[in-house]
Design a protein around this motif. Structure first.
Motif, short mmCIF file in Angstrom:
data_model
loop_
_atom_site.label_atom_id
_atom_site.label_comp_id
_atom_site.label_asym_id
_atom_site.label_seq_id
_atom_site.Cartn_x
_atom_site.Cartn_y
_atom_site.Cartn_z
N SER A 111 0.81 -1.23 0.00
CA SER A 111 0.00 0.00 0.00
C SER A 111 0.84 1.28 0.00
N ASP A 112 0.33 2.26 -0.71
CA ASP A 112 0.74 3.65 -0.50
C ASP A 112 -0.36 4.21 0.40
N PRO A 113 -0.09 4.30 1.72
CA PRO A 113 -1.16 4.62 2.68
C PRO A 113 -1.78 6.00 2.45
N LEU A 114 -0.96 6.96 2.05
CA LEU A 114 -1.49 8.31 1.86
C LEU A 114 -0.84 8.90 0.61
N ASP A 115 -1.52 8.74 -0.51
CA ASP A 115 -0.99 9.26 -1.77
C ASP A 115 -1.32 10.74 -1.91
N GLY A 116 -0.35 11.50 -2.41
CA GLY A 116 -0.59 12.92 -2.65
C GLY A 116 -0.42 13.75 -1.40
N SER A 117 0.53 13.36 -0.51
CA SER A 117 0.61 14.03 0.79
C SER A 117 0.90 15.54 0.70
N ILE A 198 0.76 15.83 -17.01
CA ILE A 198 2.21 15.68 -16.80
C ILE A 198 2.68 16.91 -16.03
N ASN A 199 3.73 16.76 -15.22
CA ASN A 199 4.27 17.92 -14.53
C ASN A 199 5.24 18.64 -15.47
N ALA A 200 4.70 19.68 -16.14
CA ALA A 200 5.47 20.37 -17.18
C ALA A 200 6.66 21.14 -16.62
N ARG A 232 -4.28 18.77 -17.37
CA ARG A 232 -4.64 18.77 -15.95
C ARG A 232 -3.53 18.10 -15.17
N TRP A 233 -3.15 18.64 -14.01
CA TRP A 233 -2.16 17.97 -13.14
C TRP A 233 -2.53 18.28 -11.69
N ASN A 234 -2.89 17.23 -10.94
CA ASN A 234 -3.34 17.43 -9.56
C ASN A 234 -2.23 17.36 -8.53
N GLY A 235 -1.17 16.61 -8.83
CA GLY A 235 -0.15 16.36 -7.80
C GLY A 235 -0.56 15.26 -6.85
N SER A 236 -1.69 14.62 -7.11
CA SER A 236 -2.13 13.40 -6.42
C SER A 236 -2.44 12.39 -7.51
N LEU A 237 -1.69 11.30 -7.51
CA LEU A 237 -1.93 10.27 -8.52
C LEU A 237 -3.39 9.80 -8.52
N VAL A 238 -3.95 9.59 -7.32
CA VAL A 238 -5.33 9.08 -7.24
C VAL A 238 -6.32 10.05 -7.91
N ILE A 250 -4.52 10.80 -20.65
CA ILE A 250 -3.23 10.10 -20.51
C ILE A 250 -2.45 10.77 -19.39
N PHE A 251 -1.85 9.96 -18.53
CA PHE A 251 -1.03 10.44 -17.41
C PHE A 251 0.40 10.00 -17.70
N LEU A 252 1.32 10.92 -17.49
CA LEU A 252 2.74 10.55 -17.70
C LEU A 252 3.59 11.02 -16.53
N TYR A 253 4.29 10.11 -15.89
CA TYR A 253 5.41 10.49 -15.03
C TYR A 253 6.62 9.72 -15.55
N PRO A 254 7.28 10.29 -16.57
CA PRO A 254 8.37 9.56 -17.22
C PRO A 254 9.67 9.68 -16.42
N GLY A 264 11.81 7.71 -13.13
CA GLY A 264 10.59 8.43 -12.78
C GLY A 264 10.47 8.59 -11.28
N ARG A 265 9.25 8.79 -10.83
CA ARG A 265 9.05 9.07 -9.41
C ARG A 265 8.22 8.00 -8.71
N LEU A 266 7.33 7.36 -9.45
CA LEU A 266 6.31 6.54 -8.80
C LEU A 266 6.82 5.12 -8.55
N ARG A 267 6.28 4.50 -7.51
CA ARG A 267 6.78 3.19 -7.08
C ARG A 267 5.97 2.08 -7.73
N LEU A 268 6.69 1.06 -8.20
CA LEU A 268 6.04 -0.06 -8.89
C LEU A 268 5.05 -0.78 -7.99
N TYR A 270 3.69 -0.15 -4.91
CA TYR A 270 2.61 0.53 -4.16
C TYR A 270 1.69 1.37 -5.04
N GLU A 271 2.20 1.81 -6.20
CA GLU A 271 1.42 2.75 -7.00
C GLU A 271 1.16 2.24 -8.42
N ALA A 272 2.24 1.95 -9.17
CA ALA A 272 2.07 1.62 -10.59
C ALA A 272 1.31 0.30 -10.78
O1 F6P Z 1 3.05 9.72 -4.49
C1 F6P Z 1 3.77 10.49 -5.36
C2 F6P Z 1 3.01 11.66 -5.88
O2 F6P Z 1 2.60 12.53 -4.84
C3 F6P Z 1 1.77 11.32 -6.75
O3 F6P Z 1 0.59 11.24 -6.01
C4 F6P Z 1 1.75 12.43 -7.77
O4 F6P Z 1 1.18 12.03 -9.00
C5 F6P Z 1 3.20 12.79 -7.91
O5 F6P Z 1 3.88 12.32 -6.75
C6 F6P Z 1 3.43 14.26 -8.04
O6 F6P Z 1 4.76 14.47 -8.27
P1 F6P Z 1 5.38 15.94 -8.50
O7 F6P Z 1 5.26 16.66 -7.20
O8 F6P Z 1 6.80 15.65 -8.90
O9 F6P Z 1 4.58 16.57 -9.59
#
Ligand code: F6P
Ligand code: MN
Length: 322
Positions: A111-117, A198-200, A232-238, A250-254, A264-268, A270-272
């Motif tokens: 688990s990723d207990p709290l995504d988007g902290s 994507i985080n531009a 659109r980019w929320n900063g929370s994967l969920v 389409i979502f990209l964190y390359p 990349g940033r995301l964990r296989l 707990y997240e991917a």
């Molecule tokens: O858990 C990692 C995370 O917070 C995701 O929820 C989110 O998609 C990503 O990192 C945001 O990353 P960054 O702050 O680099 O845009």
């Protein structure tokens, strides 16, 4: 018509032989923990609670831990302990928590207990992501295709759960009585889209392939795609994932050239993997840019992967960019 509760939904699946009793028990425990996490998140900032405050510690990945990261992890761990699950892997812990090695079920919950902290204090959607798969003591890791169930809770205007046990995806919503009830919606990701995430801000670090692909989208009607795209980019994967299940995208964190972002940033684990299982079950596609996420063999608990997912034709378009 009376809405179907998650308990009755799982009971029916168990009777049809689609999901084991052990998996049902773990999923019910996760729902119970998520109900408490949703309450905590809703109470943030009231009185002395400050759940977005830093604990002063870092998790294994070097992310600063917030109070709610730690509380969510502890709640999930203690709620899973009596369910018969063998082990718990958490983004917030260095090592696996082993409840009982000899248990027959040998179900692991990752688990990723709290995504988007980073969004805890901003009143934006945050969540809990989970993955359930069978594994043996000594090696608690399996490829994503071995998952028996996966999903995520999103704590936003509604607290929702998207769940798959391998027969499509179902959506649930926490009602006022505190029950997760099935939504009148069968999540399916449309094959085509005009929206990307994507985080531009990282564009100067992207590989040329990513830059070229995003350039074709930004060129809009005047470019090779001949149509305008929205971003659109929320900063929370969920939150980004939930939107894509609703209306495509389409979502990209390359991978990029920053230190520690080579994959990349995301964990296989707990997240991917859980997101990819849901996405494939909703007719979308999830890849690391080369192969399907679910075919990657995990080599460590916290390994990162580039993650590209969403509308199948759009993920294919990214793949065909050279
Ligand atoms: O858990 C990692 C995370 O917070 C995701 O929820 C989110 O998609 C990503 O990192 C945001 O990353 P960054 O702050 O680099 O845009
Ligand atoms: Mn996360």
């Amino acid at each position: 018509m009376e809405s179907l509760t998650i308990e009755n939904f799982l009971k029916a699946k168990n009777e049809k032989g689609e999901v084991s009793r052990e998996v049902c028990a773990a999923l019910e425990a996760l729902c119970s923990a998520a109900t408490k996490i949703a309450k905590l998140a809703a109470g943030n900032g009231i009185g002395t609670d400050n759940l977005g405050s830093l604990t002063g510690a870092e998790n294994t990945d070097g992310d600063e831990q917030k109070a709610l990261d730690v509380l969510a992890d502890q709640l999930i761990c203690s709620t899973l302990a009596p369910t018969g699950v063998s082990a718990y892997l958490s983004e917030e812990r260095d090592e696996a928590v082993i409840f009982e090695e000899g248990r027959d079920s040998q179900i692991v919950v990752a688990s990723d207990p709290l995504d988007g902290s980073s969004n805890i204090d901003t009143n934006l959607t945050i969540g809990t992501i989970f993955s359930l798969y069978p594994a043996k003591a000594g090696n608690w890791l399996r490829e994503g295709r071995a998952q028996q169930a996966a999903g995520f809770f999103a704590y936003g205007p509604q607290t929702v759960l998207l769940l798959t046990t391998g027969q499509g995806v179902d959506g649930f919503c926490l009602n006022e009585e505190g029950h997760f009830v099935q939504m009148d919606w069968q999540p399916q990701i449309p094959a085509t889209t005009k929206e990307f995430a994507i985080n531009a801000a990282n564009s100067r670090f992207w590989p040329a392939k990513v830059q070229r692909y995003i350039d074709t989208l930004l060129a809009g009607v005047d470019g090779p795609r001949g149509t305008n795209f929205n971003m659109r980019w929320n900063g929370s994967l969920v939150a980004d994932a939930f939107r894509i299940f609703r209306r495509g995208g389409i979502f990209l964190y390359p991978e990029d050239s920053r230190k520690n972002y080579e994959n990349g940033r995301l964990r296989l684990v707990y997240e991917a993997n859980p997101i990819a299982f849901l996405v494939e079950q909703a007719e979308g596609r999830a890849s690391d840019g080369k192969i399907d996420i679910l075919d990657i063999t995990p080599t460590s608990y916290h390994m990162r992967v580039p993650l590209i997912f969403g509308s199948a034709d759009e993920v294919d378009s990214y793949h065909s960019e050279q």
